[in-house]
Scaffold this active site. Structure first.
Site, short mmCIF file in Angstrom:
data_model
loop_
_atom_site.label_atom_id
_atom_site.label_comp_id
_atom_site.label_asym_id
_atom_site.label_seq_id
_atom_site.Cartn_x
_atom_site.Cartn_y
_atom_site.Cartn_z
N THR A 1 1.23 -4.87 1.88
CA THR A 1 1.70 -6.16 2.35
C THR A 1 3.21 -6.17 2.21
OG1 THR A 1 -0.27 -7.35 1.60
CG2 THR A 1 1.74 -8.63 1.67
N ARG B 1 -12.76 -10.90 7.18
CA ARG B 1 -12.23 -10.97 5.80
C ARG B 1 -10.80 -11.48 5.81
NH1 ARG B 1 -7.69 -8.70 2.74
NH2 ARG B 1 -8.36 -8.41 0.61
N VAL B 2 -10.52 -12.41 4.91
CA VAL B 2 -9.15 -12.90 4.73
C VAL B 2 -8.79 -12.67 3.27
CG1 VAL B 2 -7.75 -15.01 4.64
CG2 VAL B 2 -9.28 -14.61 6.59
N GLY B 3 -7.59 -12.18 3.05
CA GLY B 3 -7.15 -11.90 1.68
C GLY B 3 -6.33 -13.03 1.10
N ASP B 4 -5.53 -12.69 0.11
CA ASP B 4 -4.72 -13.69 -0.60
C ASP B 4 -3.46 -14.08 0.18
OD1 ASP B 4 -3.89 -10.95 -1.03
OD2 ASP B 4 -2.39 -11.74 -2.40
N THR C 1 0.93 -8.69 -4.04
CA THR C 1 0.40 -7.62 -3.19
C THR C 1 -0.72 -6.93 -3.96
OG1 THR C 1 0.94 -5.62 -1.92
CG2 THR C 1 2.17 -5.94 -3.95
N GLY C 2 -1.59 -6.25 -3.23
CA GLY C 2 -2.72 -5.57 -3.87
C GLY C 2 -4.03 -6.23 -3.51
N GLY D 1 -6.48 -8.48 -2.72
CA GLY D 1 -6.37 -9.92 -2.50
C GLY D 1 -7.44 -10.75 -3.17
N1 ASP Z 1 -2.98 -8.50 -0.64
C1 ASP Z 1 -3.38 -8.02 0.65
C2 ASP Z 1 -4.79 -8.41 0.91
O1 ASP Z 1 -5.62 -8.26 0.04
C3 ASP Z 1 -3.22 -6.56 0.86
C4 ASP Z 1 -2.25 -5.81 0.01
O2 ASP Z 1 -1.28 -6.34 -0.47
O3 ASP Z 1 -2.45 -4.62 -0.21
O4 ASP Z 1 -5.09 -8.79 2.01
#
Ligand code: ASP
Length: 346
Positions: free
Chosen positions: A205, A233-236, A256-257, A259
Site C-alpha cells: 500500500t 474483499r476490502v481491507g483496512d 500497511t500490511g 488489513g
Molecule cells: N493494508 C492493505 C490491505 O490489507 C494491503 C497492504 O498494505 O499490504 O488491503
C-alpha cells in the site's frame, strides 16, 4: 524543533520533553504550535520516495497538506506497481479492485472501496469527501460516481506483470499469507512488492501523511489490497480509523500490511489516541503493533503490519511487526528511506 516565538507554553510545562507531553495535547489544545521543520511528509515503503517528491512540490510551494497527500500517492497509482493502482495484482477472479481514503485537518474524510477501472481512486475518494454528504462509496456505485465526476473508465486489462503473476498463482490457487522470509524478499519484508521463494507476490500500500507550512495535517492511503484476495474483499486502507486517521490537534497515522488485523484494532485511530495520551509517534505505533501481536498469538509470525505516524509537533516514527518495513521521509533537509524498528527481530 520548536519555534519558541510562536509556541506559547503553559507555565506548567518545562523543557522539551514537556512540550511534547500529553499535557500539550490534552489540555493546551488552543495553543499555537509552530514547528520549524515543517513542512514534512512521510510515506510507506520505498515507493514513498517518488511519491514524496510530488508531495514536496506542493508543500514547498506553501500548498495544502491535503493537496500534497493526494498528488503524492497519485504517482504510485500511475506506476506499474504490483500493489497500487491499475497495474496491480488482481483478485482471485482476475480483476483489479482498488481501495483508497483521504482525510484533512478538519475531520473531513472520504473513501472508495472495491473500485474497478478507475486510475486514481485517491482522487475519487477526495471527491466523495468534498462533493457528497457521505464518507464512503463502494463498487459499482463508486465507479458510477467517478464516471459522473469525469474520471475516465479505463480498459479492463491486467498489466503484463500482473498477468504473469496471476497465471502463476492460478497454478496452485492457494490463498494464504506467505511465510516470513526477509532475506528472500529483497529486504522489503513479506508484504512488499517482491517475489517470494514460493513464487507468490505480496501486497502493499502507499500511505502518506503530511504537515504543511501552516501546520495542518492530512493523510492518504491507496492500494489494490491483498493480491489474489477473494472477490469483494476490502481491507483496512479505505476504512477511516483503520488504514488512516488524522486528528489535527494530535497527529496522523497510516497503516500497511494485513488489513484484517489492522481493522480488528481500529489501527490508525488507536495510534492517534496513544499519541493523544502523550506517547511519541514511534511508541504509539509500537503499542498497537504489540496489541495486534497479543491478539494474533502464534499467528503473528504469518503476517506483517506496520504503522507510520506524525504528531502535531512534527515528530515522526514507525513500528512494524516484522523486520523489512521502511518508510520515506521528505523535509527541507532530508530525502531518505528510514528502516522501521520491529517487534520480531528476525
Ligand atoms: N493494508 C492493505 C490491505 O490489507 C494491503 C497492504 O498494505 O499490504 O488491503
Amino acid at each position: 524543533m520548536i519555534d519558541r516565538r510562536k509556541f506559547i507554553l503553559s507555565s506548567a510545562l518545562t523543557g522539551v520533553a514537556g512540550m511534547f507531553s500529553s499535557k500539550m495535547f490534552a489540555r493546551d489544545r488552543e495553543e499555537l504550535i509552530d514547528v520549524k521543520d515543517k513542512p514534512i511528509v512521510i510515506s510507506t515503503w520505498d515507493a514513498g520516495i517518488a511519491a514524496n517528491k510530488a508531495a514536496w512540490e506542493v508543500l514547498n510551494a506553501k500548498g495544502r497538506a491535503l493537496d500534497a497527500v493526494e498528488k503524492g500517492v497519485m504517482v504510485t497509482e500511475s506506476s506499474q506497481n504490483c500493489c497500487v493502482g491499475l497495474g496491480a495484482n488482481p483478485d482471485r477472479d482476475g480483476f483489479v479492485t482498488l481501495d483508497a481514503s483521504i482525510m484533512d485537518e478538519n475531520f473531513n474524510c472520504g473513501s472508495v472501496a472495491f473500485l474497478e477501472r478507475i486510475k486514481h481512486p485517491i482522487s475519487v475518494a477526495r471527491r466523495v469527501m468534498e462533493k457528497t454528504p457521505h464518507v464512503m462509496l463502494v463498487g459499482v456505485g463508486a465507479q458510477a460516481f467517478a464516471i459522473a465526476e469525469g474520471f475516465p473508465l479505463e480498459e479492463q486489462k491486467l498489466s503484463a506483470e500482473a498477468e504473469k503473476n496471476y497465471t502463476e498463482w492460478l497454478k496452485k490457487s492457494e490463498y494464504k499469507p506467505p511465510a516470513i522470509n526477509v532475506e528472500k524478499t529483497n529486504n522489503h519484508g513479506p508484504f512488499a512488492p517482491a517475489k517470494l521463494e514460493s513464487g507468490e507476490w505480496n501486497h502493499d500500500t502507499i500511505g502518506m501523511i503530511a504537515m504543511d507550512a501552516s501546520g495542518s495535517l492530512s493523510g492518504s492511503c491507496t492500494t489494490s489490497g491483498a493480491g489474489f484476495k477473494m472477490r469483494g474483499r476490502v481491507g483496512d486502507s479505505p476504512i477511516i480509523g483503520s488504514g488512516l486517521y488524522v486528528d489535527n490537534e494530535v497527529g496522523a497515522c497510516v497503516a500497511t500490511g494485513q488489513g484484517e488485523d489492522v481493522i480488528r484494532v481500529a489501527g490508525s485511530h488507536s495510534v492517534v489516541e496513544m499519541m493523544r495520551q502523550g506517547l511519541s509517534p514511534e511508541a504509539a505505533c509500537k503499542k498497537i503493533i504489540e496489541r495486534i501481536a497479543k491478539i494474533k498469538k502464534e499467528k503473528a509470525k504469518d503476517i506483517q503490519v506496520a504503522f507510520i505516524a506524525l504528531n502535531k509537533a512534527g515528530q515522526y516514527g514507525a513500528y512494524a511487526l516484522h523486520p523489512g518495513f521502511e518508510f520515506a521521509l521528505r523535509n527541507k533537509d532530508n530525502e531518505k528511506l528510514i528502516k522501521s524498528k520491529s517487534l520480531f527481530k528476525v
